[in-house]
Design a protein around this motif. Sequence first.
Motif, PDB file in Angstrom:
ATOM      1  N   ASP A 113       3.511   2.454   3.781  1.00 59.64           N
ATOM      2  CA  ASP A 113       4.313   2.840   2.491  1.00 59.64           C
ATOM      3  C   ASP A 113       5.155   3.668   3.068  1.00 59.64           C
ATOM      4  OD1 ASP A 113       2.859   0.447   1.327  1.00 59.64           O
ATOM      5  OD2 ASP A 113       2.096   2.082  -0.054  1.00 59.64           O
ATOM      6  N   LYS A 114       5.404   4.717   3.284  1.00 62.09           N
ATOM      7  CA  LYS A 114       6.270   5.479   3.458  1.00 62.09           C
ATOM      8  C   LYS A 114       7.457   6.104   4.779  1.00 62.09           C
ATOM      9  CE  LYS A 114       5.231   9.944   3.322  1.00 62.09           C
ATOM     10  NZ  LYS A 114       4.515  11.590   3.691  1.00 62.09           N
ATOM     11  N   ARG A 115       6.642   4.527   5.844  1.00 59.35           N
ATOM     12  CA  ARG A 115       7.331   4.593   6.445  1.00 59.35           C
ATOM     13  C   ARG A 115       8.795   2.969   6.206  1.00 59.35           C
ATOM     14  NH1 ARG A 115       7.560   0.234  11.626  1.00 59.35           N
ATOM     15  NH2 ARG A 115       8.845   0.592  12.696  1.00 59.35           N
ATOM     16  N   LEU A 116       8.409   2.720   5.310  1.00 61.48           N
ATOM     17  CA  LEU A 116       9.625   1.427   4.333  1.00 61.48           C
ATOM     18  C   LEU A 116      10.420   1.565   3.413  1.00 61.48           C
ATOM     19  CD1 LEU A 116      10.177  -1.356   3.594  1.00 61.48           C
ATOM     20  CD2 LEU A 116       8.859  -1.458   2.083  1.00 61.48           C
ATOM     21  N   ALA A 117       9.908   3.122   2.877  1.00 61.02           N
ATOM     22  CA  ALA A 117      10.581   3.875   2.320  1.00 61.02           C
ATOM     23  C   ALA A 117      11.779   4.408   3.108  1.00 61.02           C
ATOM     24  CB  ALA A 117      10.215   5.164   1.608  1.00 61.02           C
ATOM     25  N   ALA A 118      10.869   5.853   4.544  1.00 63.65           N
ATOM     26  CA  ALA A 118      12.197   6.261   5.376  1.00 63.65           C
ATOM     27  C   ALA A 118      13.110   4.928   5.873  1.00 63.65           C
ATOM     28  CB  ALA A 118      11.390   6.900   6.255  1.00 63.65           C
ATOM     29  N   PHE A 130       9.615   5.290  -4.006  1.00 64.43           N
ATOM     30  CA  PHE A 130       8.099   4.931  -5.038  1.00 64.43           C
ATOM     31  C   PHE A 130       6.894   5.163  -3.817  1.00 64.43           C
ATOM     32  CE2 PHE A 130       9.171   0.700  -5.107  1.00 64.43           C
ATOM     33  CZ  PHE A 130       7.741   0.211  -5.020  1.00 64.43           C
ATOM     34  N   TYR A 131       7.938   4.170  -2.634  1.00 66.03           N
ATOM     35  CA  TYR A 131       6.728   3.958  -1.320  1.00 66.03           C
ATOM     36  C   TYR A 131       6.187   5.528  -1.105  1.00 66.03           C
ATOM     37  CZ  TYR A 131       6.231  -1.177  -2.022  1.00 66.03           C
ATOM     38  OH  TYR A 131       6.354  -2.250  -1.899  1.00 66.03           O
ATOM     39  N   HIS A 132       7.472   6.422  -1.337  1.00 67.43           N
ATOM     40  CA  HIS A 132       7.203   7.665  -0.409  1.00 67.43           C
ATOM     41  C   HIS A 132       5.892   8.180  -1.294  1.00 67.43           C
ATOM     42  CE1 HIS A 132       8.736  10.141   2.480  1.00 67.43           C
ATOM     43  NE2 HIS A 132       8.637  11.827   1.217  1.00 67.43           N
ATOM     44  N   GLY A 133       5.467   8.245  -2.015  1.00 70.01           N
ATOM     45  CA  GLY A 133       4.646   8.756  -2.456  1.00 70.01           C
ATOM     46  C   GLY A 133       3.111   7.865  -2.615  1.00 70.01           C
ATOM     47  N   ILE A 134       2.957   6.501  -2.103  1.00 71.53           N
ATOM     48  CA  ILE A 134       1.988   5.823  -2.668  1.00 71.53           C
ATOM     49  C   ILE A 134       1.202   5.769  -0.474  1.00 71.53           C
ATOM     50  CG2 ILE A 134       1.104   3.116  -2.867  1.00 71.53           C
ATOM     51  CD1 ILE A 134       3.652   2.713  -4.179  1.00 71.53           C
ATOM     52  N   PRO A 135      -0.322   6.886  -0.769  1.00 75.74           N
ATOM     53  CA  PRO A 135      -0.831   7.022   1.248  1.00 75.74           C
ATOM     54  C   PRO A 135      -1.517   4.669   0.764  1.00 75.74           C
ATOM     55  CG  PRO A 135      -2.049   7.607  -1.079  1.00 75.74           C
ATOM     56  CD  PRO A 135      -0.782   6.977  -1.672  1.00 75.74           C
ATOM     57  N   GLY A 136      -0.864   4.103   1.306  1.00 75.32           N
ATOM     58  CA  GLY A 136      -1.691   3.051   2.071  1.00 75.32           C
ATOM     59  C   GLY A 136       0.001   2.268   2.764  1.00 75.32           C
ATOM     60  N   GLY A 137      -0.692   0.758   3.206  1.00 82.27           N
ATOM     61  CA  GLY A 137       0.441  -0.050   3.783  1.00 82.27           C
ATOM     62  C   GLY A 137       0.854  -0.996   3.023  1.00 82.27           C
ATOM     63  N   ILE A 138       2.065  -1.920   3.084  1.00 80.56           N
ATOM     64  CA  ILE A 138       2.729  -2.534   2.530  1.00 80.56           C
ATOM     65  C   ILE A 138       2.042  -4.380   2.243  1.00 80.56           C
ATOM     66  CG2 ILE A 138       5.002  -4.537   3.235  1.00 80.56           C
ATOM     67  CD1 ILE A 138       4.941  -1.675   2.564  1.00 80.56           C
ATOM     68  N   GLY A 139       0.409  -4.793   3.083  1.00 79.13           N
ATOM     69  CA  GLY A 139      -0.417  -5.718   2.931  1.00 79.13           C
ATOM     70  C   GLY A 139      -1.125  -5.000   1.558  1.00 79.13           C
ATOM     71  N   GLY A 140      -1.824  -3.722   1.102  1.00 81.25           N
ATOM     72  CA  GLY A 140      -2.180  -3.453   0.345  1.00 81.25           C
ATOM     73  C   GLY A 140      -1.428  -3.648  -1.069  1.00 81.25           C
ATOM     74  N   ALA A 141       0.169  -3.010  -0.842  1.00 80.96           N
ATOM     75  CA  ALA A 141       0.700  -3.067  -1.986  1.00 80.96           C
ATOM     76  C   ALA A 141       1.083  -4.006  -2.041  1.00 80.96           C
ATOM     77  CB  ALA A 141       2.114  -2.474  -1.056  1.00 80.96           C
ATOM     78  N   LEU A 142       1.117  -4.994  -1.324  1.00 80.52           N
ATOM     79  CA  LEU A 142       1.795  -6.668  -2.121  1.00 80.52           C
ATOM     80  C   LEU A 142       0.262  -7.270  -2.981  1.00 80.52           C
ATOM     81  CD1 LEU A 142       2.907  -8.344   1.132  1.00 80.52           C
ATOM     82  CD2 LEU A 142       3.946  -7.856  -0.583  1.00 80.52           C
ATOM     83  N   ARG A 143      -1.095  -6.806  -2.024  1.00 84.47           N
ATOM     84  CA  ARG A 143      -2.156  -7.293  -2.614  1.00 84.47           C
ATOM     85  C   ARG A 143      -2.492  -7.029  -3.832  1.00 84.47           C
ATOM     86  NH1 ARG A 143      -4.736 -12.009  -2.724  1.00 84.47           N
ATOM     87  NH2 ARG A 143      -4.357 -12.010  -0.350  1.00 84.47           N
ATOM     88  N   MET A 144      -2.293  -6.083  -4.432  1.00 79.24           N
ATOM     89  CA  MET A 144      -2.342  -4.968  -5.634  1.00 79.24           C
ATOM     90  C   MET A 144      -0.740  -4.134  -6.655  1.00 79.24           C
ATOM     91  SD  MET A 144      -3.953  -1.257  -4.356  1.00 79.24           S
ATOM     92  CE  MET A 144      -3.703  -0.792  -6.148  1.00 79.24           C
ATOM     93  N   ASN A 145       0.175  -4.704  -6.173  1.00 83.42           N
ATOM     94  CA  ASN A 145       1.269  -4.827  -6.777  1.00 83.42           C
ATOM     95  C   ASN A 145       1.250  -2.896  -7.340  1.00 83.42           C
ATOM     96  OD1 ASN A 145       3.746  -5.145  -8.221  1.00 83.42           O
ATOM     97  ND2 ASN A 145       2.671  -5.165 -10.627  1.00 83.42           N
ATOM     98  N   ALA A 146       1.723  -2.529  -5.867  1.00 81.90           N
ATOM     99  CA  ALA A 146       1.019  -1.187  -5.857  1.00 81.90           C
ATOM    100  C   ALA A 146       2.434  -0.373  -6.105  1.00 81.90           C
ATOM    101  CB  ALA A 146       0.644  -0.247  -4.487  1.00 81.90           C
ATOM    102  N   GLY A 147       2.183   0.830  -7.190  1.00 81.08           N
ATOM    103  CA  GLY A 147       3.233   1.344  -7.877  1.00 81.08           C
ATOM    104  C   GLY A 147       3.183   2.878  -8.403  1.00 81.08           C
ATOM    105  N   ALA A 148       4.590   3.165  -8.451  1.00 81.86           N
ATOM    106  CA  ALA A 148       4.344   4.988  -8.416  1.00 81.86           C
ATOM    107  C   ALA A 148       5.575   5.591  -9.327  1.00 81.86           C
ATOM    108  CB  ALA A 148       3.870   5.776  -6.905  1.00 81.86           C
ATOM    109  N   ASN A 149       5.701   6.254  -9.803  1.00 87.01           N
ATOM    110  CA  ASN A 149       6.683   6.778 -10.705  1.00 87.01           C
ATOM    111  C   ASN A 149       7.464   5.730 -11.087  1.00 87.01           C
ATOM    112  OD1 ASN A 149       6.632   8.260  -7.611  1.00 87.01           O
ATOM    113  ND2 ASN A 149       7.412  10.101  -8.696  1.00 87.01           N
ATOM    114  N   GLY A 150       7.471   5.331 -12.214  1.00 89.04           N
ATOM    115  CA  GLY A 150       7.467   4.036 -12.963  1.00 89.04           C
ATOM    116  C   GLY A 150       8.071   2.334 -12.062  1.00 89.04           C
ATOM    117  N   VAL A 151       7.751   2.209 -10.876  1.00 93.36           N
ATOM    118  CA  VAL A 151       8.290   1.091 -10.243  1.00 93.36           C
ATOM    119  C   VAL A 151       7.270   0.464  -9.230  1.00 93.36           C
ATOM    120  CG1 VAL A 151      10.199   0.483  -8.263  1.00 93.36           C
ATOM    121  CG2 VAL A 151       9.959   2.872 -10.060  1.00 93.36           C
ATOM    122  N   GLU A 152       7.156  -0.968  -9.624  1.00 94.49           N
ATOM    123  CA  GLU A 152       6.096  -1.534  -8.673  1.00 94.49           C
ATOM    124  C   GLU A 152       6.368  -2.183  -7.321  1.00 94.49           C
ATOM    125  OE1 GLU A 152       2.678  -2.223 -12.479  1.00 94.49           O
ATOM    126  OE2 GLU A 152       4.616  -3.339 -12.047  1.00 94.49           O
TER     127      GLU A 152
END
Length: 322
Positions: A113-118, A130-152
């Motif tokens: 996720d951090k690499r996409l933010a970069a 917001f992806y800069h603060g999520i310690p995961g990968g894009i696959g997991g973010a897509l599956r679980m609708n990962a979010g942080a800091n008010g953005v999903e």
Amino acid sequence: MISDGEALIAKLGDKLSGLRGRMTSNAGMDKVTWFRVGGPAEVLFQPADEEDLAAFLRAVPEEIPVMVVGIGSNLLVRDGGIPGFVVRLSAKGFGEIERVSETQLRAGTATPDKRLAAAALEAGIAGFHFYHGIPGGIGGALRMNAGANGVETRERVVEVRALDRKGKLHILSNADMGYAYRHSSASKDLIFTSALFEGMPGEQEEIKAAMDAVQHHRETVQPIREKTGGSTFKNPEGSSAWKEIDKAGCRGRMIGGAQMSPMHCNFMINTGQASGHDLETLGETVRARVLENSGIRLHWEIKRLGLFRQGQEVQEFLGQII
């Protein structure tokens, strides 16, 4: 307990010939997960690319389990291991980021996720801080609708490429993903391979400032240097998981080598010698205490996979009648 992975590979014989990815029998999942616990995968397969993954899925009979994992950040593997095949997408085959337009990026699902933010920062595309603060990968973010800091995630997704259990390609729209809070209703059998994201034009200085604020928040309130899986439970409606855990007296609570972080009590950590059993028992203890204290049923955000060791089964809410 799982059987010998070599036997599973031998059973399939020529069906697996021609695959270009790496196949490892009895692969230790404790080396994959950020918790650093878990029994072995019967066979771990790392496909070379999407075409190789499709060939693998066509080759493996549907009665043999196939489970996909990401970078292992939001994952608890049980001590009995995972039967069948575990697919882990590699950064080499599934970690590319491509700029598609002034506001769009396509990213492979093994991308952190951090690499996409970069990449969005470099391209001057806002909305991905917001992806800069999520310690995961894009696959997991897509599956679980990962979010942080008010953005999903659902706010950025245009479409997702995925393969089904038979190796057939599907293109899913944002609506097809069926997003809700920390949830997607897309079929569990689908393996996401890449996704198209859209942000908005932005100034690099402002994007960088937003990313720095995300990083500062994480460093201030989260135990980011521990062996942890991130947020353990989803926030219940109208409250925060950490508040309910704290009110139930579980901040800092330990079972074996597992602990609810004194810093952020919705983060479960391996203090050094925890087992998967320790961690899941602690989680269910916390769920039981919160249910008893406030009547709230916390739901796991961490994904739990695999088999319990015989005699070490962990019941939900420690077997309370609910």
